[in-house]
Design a protein around this motif. Sequence first.
Motif, PDB file in Angstrom:
ATOM      1  N   GLY A   6     -21.929  60.453   2.011  1.00 52.04           N
ATOM      2  CA  GLY A   6     -21.139  61.162   0.472  1.00 52.04           C
ATOM      3  C   GLY A   6     -22.203  62.066  -0.192  1.00 52.04           C
ATOM      4  O   GLY A   6     -21.860  63.218  -0.556  1.00 52.04           O
ATOM      5  N   GLN A  50     -22.996  54.766   3.891  1.00 53.20           N
ATOM      6  CA  GLN A  50     -21.526  55.381   3.582  1.00 53.20           C
ATOM      7  C   GLN A  50     -21.823  55.912   2.338  1.00 53.20           C
ATOM      8  O   GLN A  50     -21.404  57.263   2.178  1.00 53.20           O
ATOM      9  CB  GLN A  50     -20.533  54.285   3.404  1.00 53.20           C
ATOM     10  CG  GLN A  50     -19.088  55.032   3.091  1.00 53.20           C
ATOM     11  CD  GLN A  50     -18.832  54.711   1.740  1.00 53.20           C
ATOM     12  OE1 GLN A  50     -18.981  53.770   0.978  1.00 53.20           O
ATOM     13  NE2 GLN A  50     -18.162  55.589   0.935  1.00 53.20           N
ATOM     14  N   PHE A  57     -21.731  65.272   2.744  1.00 51.03           N
ATOM     15  CA  PHE A  57     -20.475  66.031   2.238  1.00 51.03           C
ATOM     16  C   PHE A  57     -20.600  67.510   1.796  1.00 51.03           C
ATOM     17  O   PHE A  57     -19.919  68.359   2.323  1.00 51.03           O
ATOM     18  CB  PHE A  57     -19.621  65.098   1.223  1.00 51.03           C
ATOM     19  CG  PHE A  57     -19.058  63.790   1.419  1.00 51.03           C
ATOM     20  CD1 PHE A  57     -19.198  63.544   2.760  1.00 51.03           C
ATOM     21  CD2 PHE A  57     -18.108  63.260   0.772  1.00 51.03           C
ATOM     22  CE1 PHE A  57     -18.575  62.254   3.155  1.00 51.03           C
ATOM     23  CE2 PHE A  57     -17.404  62.243   1.122  1.00 51.03           C
ATOM     24  CZ  PHE A  57     -17.425  61.611   2.385  1.00 51.03           C
ATOM     25  N   GLU A 104     -18.944  67.965  -9.633  1.00 49.74           N
ATOM     26  CA  GLU A 104     -19.635  66.994  -8.814  1.00 49.74           C
ATOM     27  C   GLU A 104     -20.468  66.136  -9.661  1.00 49.74           C
ATOM     28  O   GLU A 104     -20.785  65.075  -9.030  1.00 49.74           O
ATOM     29  CB  GLU A 104     -20.506  67.651  -7.751  1.00 49.74           C
ATOM     30  CG  GLU A 104     -19.767  68.517  -6.658  1.00 49.74           C
ATOM     31  CD  GLU A 104     -18.694  67.430  -5.844  1.00 49.74           C
ATOM     32  OE1 GLU A 104     -19.447  66.462  -5.461  1.00 49.74           O
ATOM     33  OE2 GLU A 104     -17.765  67.521  -5.654  1.00 49.74           O
ATOM     34  N   TYR A 154     -16.921  52.750   5.321  1.00 48.09           N
ATOM     35  CA  TYR A 154     -16.362  52.138   4.185  1.00 48.09           C
ATOM     36  C   TYR A 154     -15.571  51.157   4.647  1.00 48.09           C
ATOM     37  O   TYR A 154     -15.641  49.952   3.991  1.00 48.09           O
ATOM     38  CB  TYR A 154     -15.403  53.534   3.677  1.00 48.09           C
ATOM     39  CG  TYR A 154     -14.727  52.777   2.280  1.00 48.09           C
ATOM     40  CD1 TYR A 154     -15.144  52.622   1.037  1.00 48.09           C
ATOM     41  CD2 TYR A 154     -13.184  52.573   2.480  1.00 48.09           C
ATOM     42  CE1 TYR A 154     -14.435  52.334   0.019  1.00 48.09           C
ATOM     43  CE2 TYR A 154     -12.525  52.263   1.678  1.00 48.09           C
ATOM     44  CZ  TYR A 154     -12.891  52.213   0.389  1.00 48.09           C
ATOM     45  OH  TYR A 154     -12.076  51.867  -0.913  1.00 48.09           O
ATOM     46  N   TRP A 162     -21.671  57.766  -7.418  1.00 45.86           N
ATOM     47  CA  TRP A 162     -22.385  57.435  -6.148  1.00 45.86           C
ATOM     48  C   TRP A 162     -23.741  56.848  -5.940  1.00 45.86           C
ATOM     49  O   TRP A 162     -24.052  56.044  -5.494  1.00 45.86           O
ATOM     50  CB  TRP A 162     -22.000  58.622  -5.175  1.00 45.86           C
ATOM     51  CG  TRP A 162     -20.594  58.622  -4.589  1.00 45.86           C
ATOM     52  CD1 TRP A 162     -19.499  57.790  -4.775  1.00 45.86           C
ATOM     53  CD2 TRP A 162     -20.157  59.855  -4.112  1.00 45.86           C
ATOM     54  NE1 TRP A 162     -18.503  58.344  -4.219  1.00 45.86           N
ATOM     55  CE2 TRP A 162     -18.911  59.477  -3.591  1.00 45.86           C
ATOM     56  CE3 TRP A 162     -20.710  60.971  -3.259  1.00 45.86           C
ATOM     57  CZ2 TRP A 162     -17.928  60.432  -2.912  1.00 45.86           C
ATOM     58  CZ3 TRP A 162     -19.837  61.759  -2.815  1.00 45.86           C
ATOM     59  CH2 TRP A 162     -18.567  61.536  -2.580  1.00 45.86           C
ATOM     60  N   ARG A 219     -19.085  62.521  -9.998  1.00 42.38           N
ATOM     61  CA  ARG A 219     -19.069  61.890  -8.685  1.00 42.38           C
ATOM     62  C   ARG A 219     -20.372  61.457  -8.215  1.00 42.38           C
ATOM     63  O   ARG A 219     -20.556  60.574  -7.630  1.00 42.38           O
ATOM     64  CB  ARG A 219     -18.471  62.967  -7.663  1.00 42.38           C
ATOM     65  CG  ARG A 219     -18.065  62.310  -6.265  1.00 42.38           C
ATOM     66  CD  ARG A 219     -17.581  63.613  -5.374  1.00 42.38           C
ATOM     67  NE  ARG A 219     -16.636  64.310  -6.368  1.00 42.38           N
ATOM     68  CZ  ARG A 219     -15.107  64.041  -6.324  1.00 42.38           C
ATOM     69  NH1 ARG A 219     -14.853  62.892  -5.621  1.00 42.38           N
ATOM     70  NH2 ARG A 219     -14.294  64.777  -6.929  1.00 42.38           N
ATOM     71  N   ARG A 220     -21.478  62.223  -8.534  1.00 44.13           N
ATOM     72  CA  ARG A 220     -22.747  61.961  -8.075  1.00 44.13           C
ATOM     73  C   ARG A 220     -23.396  60.910  -8.622  1.00 44.13           C
ATOM     74  O   ARG A 220     -24.097  60.068  -7.896  1.00 44.13           O
ATOM     75  CB  ARG A 220     -23.625  63.311  -8.008  1.00 44.13           C
ATOM     76  CG  ARG A 220     -23.188  64.218  -6.936  1.00 44.13           C
ATOM     77  CD  ARG A 220     -24.209  65.295  -6.749  1.00 44.13           C
ATOM     78  NE  ARG A 220     -25.416  65.022  -6.293  1.00 44.13           N
ATOM     79  CZ  ARG A 220     -25.429  64.829  -4.682  1.00 44.13           C
ATOM     80  NH1 ARG A 220     -24.406  65.006  -3.872  1.00 44.13           N
ATOM     81  NH2 ARG A 220     -26.639  64.617  -4.192  1.00 44.13           N
ATOM     82  N   LEU A 268     -16.498  62.901   7.220  1.00 40.91           N
ATOM     83  CA  LEU A 268     -15.602  62.391   6.294  1.00 40.91           C
ATOM     84  C   LEU A 268     -14.989  60.917   7.057  1.00 40.91           C
ATOM     85  O   LEU A 268     -15.115  59.882   6.601  1.00 40.91           O
ATOM     86  CB  LEU A 268     -14.522  63.091   5.868  1.00 40.91           C
ATOM     87  CG  LEU A 268     -13.508  62.424   4.754  1.00 40.91           C
ATOM     88  CD1 LEU A 268     -14.097  62.185   3.522  1.00 40.91           C
ATOM     89  CD2 LEU A 268     -12.288  63.387   4.700  1.00 40.91           C
ATOM     90  N   ALA A 316     -18.050  58.318   7.323  1.00 34.14           N
ATOM     91  CA  ALA A 316     -18.187  57.630   6.180  1.00 34.14           C
ATOM     92  C   ALA A 316     -17.011  56.847   5.848  1.00 34.14           C
ATOM     93  O   ALA A 316     -17.470  55.535   5.731  1.00 34.14           O
ATOM     94  CB  ALA A 316     -18.086  58.592   4.939  1.00 34.14           C
TER      95      ALA A 316
END
Length: 196
Positions: free
Chosen positions: A88, A84, A92, A36, A115, A43, A39-40, A108, A111
């Motif tokens: 996440g 959005q 999430f 993660e 999006y 984001w 990804r974090r 999801l 979000a």
Amino acid sequence: MIFTIRRAAVIVAAALFTAVLSQVFYITIVSNTEGETLRRITWMTEMALFTIPATVGIVLAAKDRAHPLAWAAIAVGGMVNLIQVAMGLAMFGPAREAADAAVFQTVLQGAFFLYFHGKAMFGLAAIGFGIAALRGGAIAKGLGIAGILSGGAAAILCLLGMADGMAWVQPAGAAGTLATAMLALLIVFTGRGQAE
């Protein structure tokens, strides 16, 4: 630093174009990576990038008499994308751990509705700046037509995504990303020579 429409517009365009690069990076690299952390980080970067058009777009909607509706669409698109991305980041993880799988699917779907909406707003702004570019020379007209077509495709496909859900993620996301890139280019191109 003194606020000018031109300077603020270039800052917004740079943030939008960097967000496009971030989303391409996410699709090509991050989505194929375990864990993660990356990804974090991606984001969080997008959260910061979308904050710029969300805040500056509001000011430009009031100050720029040539494109107020396009700037309003950019501000709304930035805010919706910000929410959005926040979903996440903040929702999430806990939703995935819920005993009922429907909890994560609900978050999801919400979000992705946002999006699609954010991408549609950037598409509408690309149409607005594209129409403005049609008043220029041959290059401006070409960019304007590209902005109108990409913005229209993004708006239509994202509307279908809002109505029908995840089946439209790839076509709507691709169209929205292209429209956002065209929007950034059109903002810079149509704002040349504008100082206040």
